[in-house]
Design an enzyme around this catalytic site. Sequence first.
Site, mmCIF file in Angstrom:
data_model
loop_
_atom_site.group_PDB
_atom_site.id
_atom_site.type_symbol
_atom_site.label_atom_id
_atom_site.label_comp_id
_atom_site.label_asym_id
_atom_site.label_seq_id
_atom_site.Cartn_x
_atom_site.Cartn_y
_atom_site.Cartn_z
ATOM 1 N N HIS A 18 0.836 -1.206 0.000
ATOM 2 C CA HIS A 18 0.000 0.000 0.000
ATOM 3 C C HIS A 18 0.876 1.264 0.000
ATOM 4 C CE1 HIS A 18 -3.038 -2.716 2.219
ATOM 5 N NE2 HIS A 18 -3.641 -2.391 1.090
ATOM 6 N N LYS A 42 -15.302 -7.689 4.603
ATOM 7 C CA LYS A 42 -14.147 -8.540 4.899
ATOM 8 C C LYS A 42 -14.002 -8.948 6.372
ATOM 9 C CE LYS A 42 -11.074 -7.469 1.061
ATOM 10 N NZ LYS A 42 -9.876 -6.734 0.651
ATOM 11 N N ARG A 91 -1.859 -5.745 -8.599
ATOM 12 C CA ARG A 91 -0.705 -6.609 -8.370
ATOM 13 C C ARG A 91 -0.519 -7.606 -9.502
ATOM 14 N NH1 ARG A 91 -2.943 -7.662 -2.494
ATOM 15 N NH2 ARG A 91 -4.768 -7.245 -3.769
ATOM 16 N N SER A 129 -2.692 -7.763 2.671
ATOM 17 C CA SER A 129 -2.924 -7.671 4.115
ATOM 18 C C SER A 129 -3.287 -9.035 4.677
ATOM 19 C CB SER A 129 -4.071 -6.691 4.398
ATOM 20 O OG SER A 129 -3.749 -5.408 3.934
HETATM 21 P P1 ADP Z 1 -9.932 -3.552 -0.638
HETATM 22 O O1 ADP Z 1 -10.705 -4.310 0.396
HETATM 23 O O2 ADP Z 1 -10.640 -2.310 -1.105
HETATM 24 O O3 ADP Z 1 -9.402 -4.376 -1.782
HETATM 25 P P2 ADP Z 1 -7.207 -3.443 0.335
HETATM 26 O O4 ADP Z 1 -6.688 -2.723 1.540
HETATM 27 O O5 ADP Z 1 -7.067 -4.929 0.314
HETATM 28 O O6 ADP Z 1 -8.698 -2.979 0.193
HETATM 29 O O7 ADP Z 1 -6.504 -2.869 -0.965
HETATM 30 C C1 ADP Z 1 -6.665 -1.529 -1.337
HETATM 31 C C2 ADP Z 1 -6.042 -1.325 -2.702
HETATM 32 O O8 ADP Z 1 -4.632 -1.531 -2.603
HETATM 33 C C3 ADP Z 1 -6.534 -2.302 -3.764
HETATM 34 O O9 ADP Z 1 -6.571 -1.640 -5.008
HETATM 35 C C4 ADP Z 1 -5.474 -3.371 -3.778
HETATM 36 O O10 ADP Z 1 -5.389 -4.000 -5.056
HETATM 37 C C5 ADP Z 1 -4.230 -2.542 -3.496
HETATM 38 N N1 ADP Z 1 -3.164 -3.318 -2.883
HETATM 39 C C6 ADP Z 1 -3.200 -4.118 -1.805
HETATM 40 N N2 ADP Z 1 -1.997 -4.695 -1.567
HETATM 41 C C7 ADP Z 1 -1.185 -4.241 -2.554
HETATM 42 C C8 ADP Z 1 0.181 -4.490 -2.909
HETATM 43 N N3 ADP Z 1 0.938 -5.337 -2.242
HETATM 44 N N4 ADP Z 1 0.663 -3.860 -3.983
HETATM 45 C C9 ADP Z 1 -0.123 -3.027 -4.705
HETATM 46 N N5 ADP Z 1 -1.401 -2.764 -4.463
HETATM 47 C C10 ADP Z 1 -1.928 -3.361 -3.395
#
Ligand code: ADP
Length: 159
Positions: A18, A42, A91, A129
Site C-alpha cells: 500500500h 471482509k 498486483r 494484508s
Molecule cells: P480492498 O478491500 O478495497 O481491496 P485493500 O486494503 O485490500 O482494500 O486494498 C486496497 C487497494 O490496494 C486495492 O486496489 C489493492 O489492489 C491494493 N493493494 C493491496 N496490496 C497491494 C500491494 N501489495 N501492492 C499493490 N497494491 C496493493
Amino acid sequence: MRKIAVYPGTFDPITHGHSDIVRRATQLFDRVIIAVSENTHKNPAFDFKERIALAAEVLADNKRAQVKGFSNLLVDFAREQNADTIIRGLRAVSDLEYEFQLASMNRKLSPNIETIFLMPDEQYTYLSSSIVRQVAALKGDISGFVHPSVFIALTGKHR
Ligand code: ADP
C-alpha cells in the site's frame, strides 16, 4: 488547480505494498487521501479506528498523503474531498476482474471521476494484508512487509 486523488481500501492493516502505491500516487498528485473504508464485507482484524491510526502513523512522513475514514459511497466521499481521481493498486491479473467491476460501477455512478491503476514494485506483487495477517498468526516473521508500528500491532494481536 490542485490535483487531489483518493486511494480507498480496507487497509487491514496497511502494508509496504500500500505504501509503495501511495508513494507513487503522491508523485503524480498534489494530495492523496488514503480513504479507509468502515463498511467492508471482509470482517477486518483491526477495527476502523485502528486501521486509520496505523495508516496515519505509517504515512506520517509523506506530506502529500492524508488518511481519512469514510463510510458513505466512495464516489460521494471523493466528491466531498474535491477529488476527481480514484487510485487502486494492481498486483497481478487476478486483481483485474474485481477491480474492473469496481471501476466500471464507480464510472456509472459518477462519470466525472476517473480510476487510475498503479503497479507496485515487483517485490510487493505477492503481498496482501490477508497473507501478512495469516503469517503473523502463525508467528512467521513479517518485519520485511510492514512498518514497525504495524509489526508491533500485529504481533500484539497474536501473543
Ligand atoms: P480492498 O478491500 O478495497 O481491496 P485493500 O486494503 O485490500 O482494500 O486494498 C486496497 C487497494 O490496494 C486495492 O486496489 C489493492 O489492489 C491494493 N493493494 C493491496 N496490496 C497491494 C500491494 N501489495 N501492492 C499493490 N497494491 C496493493
